[in-house]
Scaffold this active site. Structure first.
Site: not given
Ligand code: G6P
Length: 612
Positions: A74, A2, A485, A27, A103-104, A489, A508, A607
């Site tokens: 969000w 948000c 990672e 975000r 927001n929260g 992605k 396993h 984000k």
């Molecule tokens: C969200 C984002 C990720 C990020 C994670 C942690 O899930 O979509 O890309 O890695 O938060 O965020 P930070 O800002 O603490 O790295």
């Protein structure tokens, strides 16, 4: 997650509010809205589409006003639907006089909802936010600031709010606890926003509101009070000049911000390591020498991609600095019984510096008596940096794509530097080793350029991947977190189910999934584990699995039927994870493009995750 923008002004402020929302789009959100004071009444426009569509609605409906609040939502409580989008009004009928964005998460919203319903309030949304709007209305007796203070003492949970009232047209009240909110002081106008970037180009005079602050915004003045028990006391907050880049939000020649950010990595790493001409703990703060000498272990706390940066760093810290290291997902650590060690260096890793779980995990560690705290963070003004004694600020620049790329590689650069600084303090770094590591670090931007040049080959692979439903990623040692990672992605932006395993673990369980339809991406640098990895690859081939291998220049792995190889331009040694993640970013990016997904704003994701 948000985003909030709010203003009291003497000009039609709606275009500024909408521009602010656009700057907060990165975000992540699923609906948006704006409300203003117009001709003695509250007016609003809300949409479950993009801010650009909201803008069209605003123009069509002629929404304009001097005082207003705006929001990107969000969804947490209630589906992404117009009736759940903020701003929320109270009462929820034609006599609405309170407008509010939030927001929260309000944890006691059910009890408050029942109480307010008993008082006659009608709820028209499923949100926890509507409870706050009605609560403010319930306490309103001609003074919005007093009503907000009376309302927030009833709230349990996390909130940043902005509120205004039909009957006080030149006033906005804000409050925060557990969610970020900043104040922007303009010329004859004042603003609230989730972060300074939302106000880029409007004002650079920023106040970072503190936990428990409530702020009264009027034309040409503002007033902050801090929570003290059940009451509030006047508080003075420093106004800082903050240069939030407005230009950073421009796409330039790229199709998506993610692509732009992948290609910015040579610059981002160069900037992050700028001025590193020798190793010293001082990079992390004045107290670093003292703290680094006092510690006997490291505890890394982070979420998402930042967590994988931590997992990679564990290999460096244990093998180079010879310091025992644990890495924990912040949302797990904060709730489990752990054995605290006051001689631990607690390292949080965060792009945004605002991730609620990571901040809570840090506070939890502190509450257990662990006072040696350090953050690797991309936002110098964030809560995380303010909360930690030591910090290393990565200089990735603003990252817009929800899927993190340049923030990850710059975090790795910062963590490698931390490894070397700890190694030095612990007498584990000879001058020759220091010189060699520095040489390799300085070479990183050039090495990254070489890897980025592989894009056309990776695009060809992406065409195959776009047709698949599943993918496996394998890695070993410090490249296992890189495989994790890579899988993250791919799943977050292409929606293809992807999992990563340390290659030795294949037999396993996951081997049962391997057949001709399962592409297996293998991160295969030429290191001490390559021989082992090759045996694991044979296990895949024997089951008809197709291997997609990223090998080093000097690796002996050759393409053959069922084994596709892209050769990295060099062999990179200790820094190899920073290079090997880049082709995985490109593979995910081009696969998502081929599938036509919303690359920069993948569904359901945000984000900056500022709620638990
Ligand atoms: C969200 C984002 C990720 C990020 C994670 C942690 O899930 O979509 O890309 O890695 O938060 O965020 P930070 O800002 O603490 O790295």
């Amino acid at each position: 997650m948000c985003g909030i923008v709010a203003a009291v002004s003497q000009r039609n402020i709606v275009p500024v509010l909408v521009e602010g929302l656009k700057r907060l789009e990165y975000r992540g959100y699923d609906s948006c809205g704006v409300a203003v004071h117009q001709e003695g009444a509250l007016r609003r426009a809300r949409s479950t589409s993009r801010v650009a569509e909201l803008d069209t609605l605003i123009v069509e409906d002629g929404v304009a006003g001097f005082t207003g609040i705006a929001h990107t939502r969000w969804a947490t409580h209630g589906a992404p639907a117009v009736h759940n989008a903020h701003p929320h009004f109270s009462p929820s009928d034609a006599n609405a006089r309170i407008a509010l964005v939030h927001n929260g998460i309000i944890e006691n919203h059910e009890a408050l909802r029942a109480e307010l319903q008993a008082k006659g309030y009608t709820f028209v949304s499923q949100t926890d936010t509507e409870v706050i709007a009605h609560l403010v209305d319930h306490h309103y007796a001609g003074d919005l600031f007093a009503a907000v203070k009376a309302a927030i003492v009833r709230l349990k949970g996390a909130y940043a709010i902005a509120v205004f009232c039909r009957d006080e047209p030149h006033r906005v009240v804000g409050a925060r606890a557990g969610s970020p909110l900043i104040l922007g002081a303009g010329e004859g106008e004042n603003f609230l926003a989730s972060d300074a970037m939302a106000l880029a180009g409007v004002t650079n005079q920023i106040v970072y509101l503190e936990e428990g602050d409530v702020v009264d915004l009027q034309i040409g003045k503002f007033w902050v009070e801090a929570r003290e028990g059940e009451g509030f006391v006047r508080a003075t907050r420093e106004v800082r000049t903050v240069y939030a880049h407005s230009g950073a939000a421009e796409l330039g020649p790229y199709r998506h911000f993610m692509q732009k950010e992948i290609f910015e990595q040579p610059r981002a790493i160069g900037d992050t390591l700028e001025g590193v001409t020798g190793i010293t703990p001082e990079f992390f703060g004045d107290e670093a020498w003292k703290i680094f000498r006092d510690i006997d272990s490291v505890l890394i706390l982070a979420c998402g991609t930042s967590y994988y940066a931590g997992c990679t760093a564990k290999y460096w810290l244990e093998s180079i600095a010879r310091i025992s290291t644990q890495v924990e997902i912040a949302s797990e650590y904060r709730y489990r019984d752990s054995v605290p060690n006051p001689r631990t260096l607690v390292v949080t890793i965060s792009q945004s510096g605002e991730t609620a779980d990571t901040i809570a995990a840090l506070k939890h560690a502190r509450s257990l008596g662990m006072e040696h705290t350090l953050t690797i963070c991309n936002v110098a003004t964030s809560a995380m940096v303010r909360e930690c004694r030591l910090a290393y600020i990565t200089r990735a620049g603003v990252e817009i794509g929800v899927a993190s790329t340049k923030a990850f590689t710059t975090q790795l650069a910062g963590l490698f530097l931390l490894t070397l600084a700890l190694a030095q303090v612990r007498g584990r770094l000879t001058e020759a080793q220091e010189a060699e590591h520095l040489r390799q670090m300085r070479h990183l931007p050039v090495a990254l350029q070489g890897v980025l040049a592989l894009e056309p080959q990776i695009m060809a692979w992406a065409e195959d991947f776009a047709k698949k439903h599943n993918a496996l990623f394998l890695g070993r040692g410090k490249h296992y977190p890189i495989a994790l990672e890579g899988a993250l992605k791919l799943k977050e932006i292409s929606y293809i189910h992807a999992e990563a395993y340390p290659a030795g673990e294949l037999k396993h369980g996951p081997l049962a999934l391997v057949d001709a339809n399962m592409p297996v991406v293998t991160v295969a640098p030429h290191d001490e584990l390559l021989k082992k990895l090759k045996s694991n690859m044979q296990e895949v081939r024997a089951r008809g699995g197709e291997l997609y291998v990223f090998a080093d220049a000097d690796s002996s792995i050759e393409s053959e039927p069922g084994i596709h190889v892209i050769r990295m331009p060099e062999h990179y040694g200790a820094l190899s994870p920073i290079l090997h993640v880049v082709p995985l970013q490109l593979l995910a990016y081009h696969t998502a493009c081929a599938r036509g997904t919303d690359v920069d704003k993948p569904r359901n994701l945000a984000k900056s995750v500022t709620v638990e």
